[in-house]
Design an enzyme around this catalytic site. Structure first.
Site, mmCIF file in Angstrom:
data_model
loop_
_atom_site.group_PDB
_atom_site.id
_atom_site.type_symbol
_atom_site.label_atom_id
_atom_site.label_comp_id
_atom_site.label_asym_id
_atom_site.label_seq_id
_atom_site.Cartn_x
_atom_site.Cartn_y
_atom_site.Cartn_z
ATOM 1 C CE LYS A 112 -4.138 -1.910 2.167
ATOM 2 N NZ LYS A 112 -5.041 -1.792 3.309
ATOM 3 C CG HIS A 115 -0.268 7.586 4.343
ATOM 4 N ND1 HIS A 115 -0.120 8.224 5.549
ATOM 5 C CD2 HIS A 115 -0.903 6.412 4.607
ATOM 6 C CE1 HIS A 115 -0.638 7.470 6.504
ATOM 7 N NE2 HIS A 115 -1.119 6.362 5.963
ATOM 8 C CG HIS A 118 3.057 5.198 6.645
ATOM 9 N ND1 HIS A 118 2.294 4.982 5.518
ATOM 10 C CD2 HIS A 118 2.522 4.424 7.613
ATOM 11 C CE1 HIS A 118 1.346 4.104 5.802
ATOM 12 N NE2 HIS A 118 1.454 3.752 7.072
#
Length: 551
Positions: A112, A115, A118
């Site tokens: 995933k 973003h 993170h």
């Protein structure tokens, strides 16, 4: 220890700094009488009897000033003697027990987006870990990967359809993301759903082939993460993940059941009642209707396991504030289960960042951010005329650019949201990381120019100008700032301290020339700039910034 031996030890330390024999000092040191004002020193030194003229009819304000001068005179020697330990050795920390901390941060999900949340978690967690290590605590840096769950059923099926073993080896993060996006388009299809469910069931049953493919996803992804984190100046001691706790979360459900905390709903899901009055006005779902675990169940298992394994004094989770509810529930359930150590767990939450885009659009991979930082900084450097002689412009650009990113992020309270701006972050003047790096590089080249020798016999009394005194006074405060940040885990105290230090040093650099000054004065000034650079470098490293020596 009697007062006399304290006096002797204080005298022997002061004698080095003041260049007076200790026996002259012992008489001037007296224990302070207990007073109603708390926080009074234990011993006092009669300044009048020590200062050059020895006349004791000085007025109190003068004495205060002289005491301040005495402190300023000692600070340079202290900074240069302690080096990277300056500030952290302060007596402010003498009563703080050394502890063992587990810090969980970064924690991206495999396949995933990485973003901006993170990214914040990564730099904030790294700062907290750096600070604790500097203060002598033992720290375990933990990355808790999203490496389990239904999405791996989809990913497995997707890989069987669109996967490429070679690409998985060379660029796993990008390839798995692309596969995941592709299979998600087909995710509504009943057949795909069934295949994904089957794949995940096989994973949960430890089917060898399925597990071996999953393990490749995980291992290749971690290898690439390690390489990218290295560019950020971040490392982890442990790559944990939800997958570790698939079995253990079943044990947690058993424990909850045995303690009478697990309730079944009509739909068959398992919940824990968290309400005061036991009326289910607040509850947490810990089990699906088919008996499988959820994210929070795995988090419960992980917390219990870590405490057993590491027996740490504190456990810190660094995530964005949208997860506050999750951690409240987590801690409440652990408390209900009878784990008293939950009092020592802490969620350090941070706000959301709006508007960070790279040239490729919104942030999907951490590497995109790092490349963007580097290319923007290279452009900035190319447009200034002084860049020609840098040995490794790429590396310098990356370090300066990261400083820009980190300072913009750390300037406010962590909990506040902010609007990201590349232009603002990269200004070379003003309160930016670029300015800190620029100041560090300038002070470094000043040392290089004047022979970088270890300065020993410095006459600090030469430093009489207000611009010099300001730097000295500011250096004295460094330990207080470290103490504040260690108490509330907010980097902003250190950031504003370093920005002020850089502004003060920049002014002093203009008004207090080293070149063409009398040797004694030149030495003292050089020493002042060396101390400023040393503290600036220490503080930058704590924040996760690598100081550059040329730019």
């Amino acid at each position: 220890m009697a007062a006399c031996s304290f006096r002797r030890s204080i005298a022997s330390q002061l004698s080095k700094v003041l260049d007076l024999p200790p026996e002259n000092l012992i008489k001037s040191i007296s224990a302070v009488p207990v007073s109603k004002k708390r926080h009074v020193a234990d011993f006092q030194l009669s300044i009048a009897s020590v200062t050059e003229d020895g006349s004791s009819d000085c007025l109190a304000p003068d004495l205060h000033l002289q005491a301040q001068k005495l402190a300023e005179r000692t600070v340079l020697q202290q900074v240069l003697k302690d080096g990277s330990e300056y500030g952290v050795k302060s007596e402010l920390f003498s009563t703080v027990p050394k502890q063992k901390a587990v810090i969980e941060f970064s924690s991206p999900n495999i396949a995933k987006k990485f973003h901006i949340g993170h990214l914040r978690s990564t730099i904030v967690g790294n700062f907290i870990a750096n600070l604790k290590v500097a203060l002598g605590h033992e720290v375990i840096r933990m990355n808790y990967l999203g490496d389990w769950g239904m999405q791996f059923g989809l990913l497995g099926v997707g890989f069987q359809l669109f996967g490429n073993k070679e690409k998985l080896k060379t660029s796993p993060l990008q390839h798995l993301f692309e596969v995941y996006v592709q299979i998600n388009k087909a995710a509504e299809d009943e057949n795909t759903k069934k295949l994904a469910k089957d794949f995940f069931r096989k994973l949960e049953e430890h089917d060898e082939q399925t597990l071996s493919l999953w393990k490749q996803f995980r291992d290749f992804s971690i290898d690439e993460y390690i390489r990218i984190y290295k560019r950020l100046g971040v490392h982890f001691d442990e790559y944990s993940g939800e997958s570790f706790y698939q079995e253990k979360s079943k044990e947690v459900l058993k424990m909850l059941e045995n303690k009478g905390l697990l309730q079944k709903t009509i739909k068959g899901t398992g919940i824990v009642d968290l309400s005061e009055k036991k009326d289910l006005s607040s509850f947490s779902t810990v089990m699906r209707s088919d008996g499988t675990s959820l994210y929070i169940t795995r988090d419960l298992a992980a917390a219990i396991d870590r405490m057993n394994k590491h027996n740490c004094d504190t456990m810190i989770y660094v995530t964005d504030k949208s997860q506050s509810n999750h951690f409240q529930h987590l801690f409440q359930i652990l408390k209900l289960m009878g784990y008293d150590w939950v009092e020592r767990c802490q969620h350090v939450s941070f706000g959301l960042v709006q508007g960070m885009k790279t040239r490729r659009g919104e942030v999907i991979f951490l590497e995109d951010v790092l490349n963007e930082v580097r290319s923007r900084m290279l452009q900035n450097m190319a447009s200034t005329k002084t860049t020609k002689e840098i040995e490794d412009p790429m590396e310098t650009a990356e370090k300066v650019g990261l400083a820009a990113l980190i300072i913009q992020d750390f300037r406010g309270l962590l909990s506040s949201d902010y609007q990201f701006s590349w232009d603002r972050a990269f200004q070379s003047r003003g309160d930016t990381g670029v300015f800190l790096q620029y100041t560090h590089a300038r002070l470094h080249s000043l040392e290089q120019m004047h022979g970088n020798e270890q300065l020993t016999d410095i006459n600090v009394a030469c430093l009489q100008e207000p611009d010099a005194i300001s730097v000295l006074q500011h250096l004295l405060r460094y330990d207080e700032v470290l103490y504040r940040s260690s108490q509330d885990l907010q980097p902003k105290h250190i950031v504003s301290y370093l920005l002020t230090l850089s502004h003060l040093a920049a002014v002093a650099h203009k008004t207090l020339p080293v070149k063409d000054s009398a040797p004694e004065l030149a030495q003292a000034r050089l020493c002042l700039f060396q101390a400023a650079r040393s503290v600036l470098a220490n503080g930058m490293k704590l924040l996760g910034i690598t100081p550059v020596t040329q730019m």
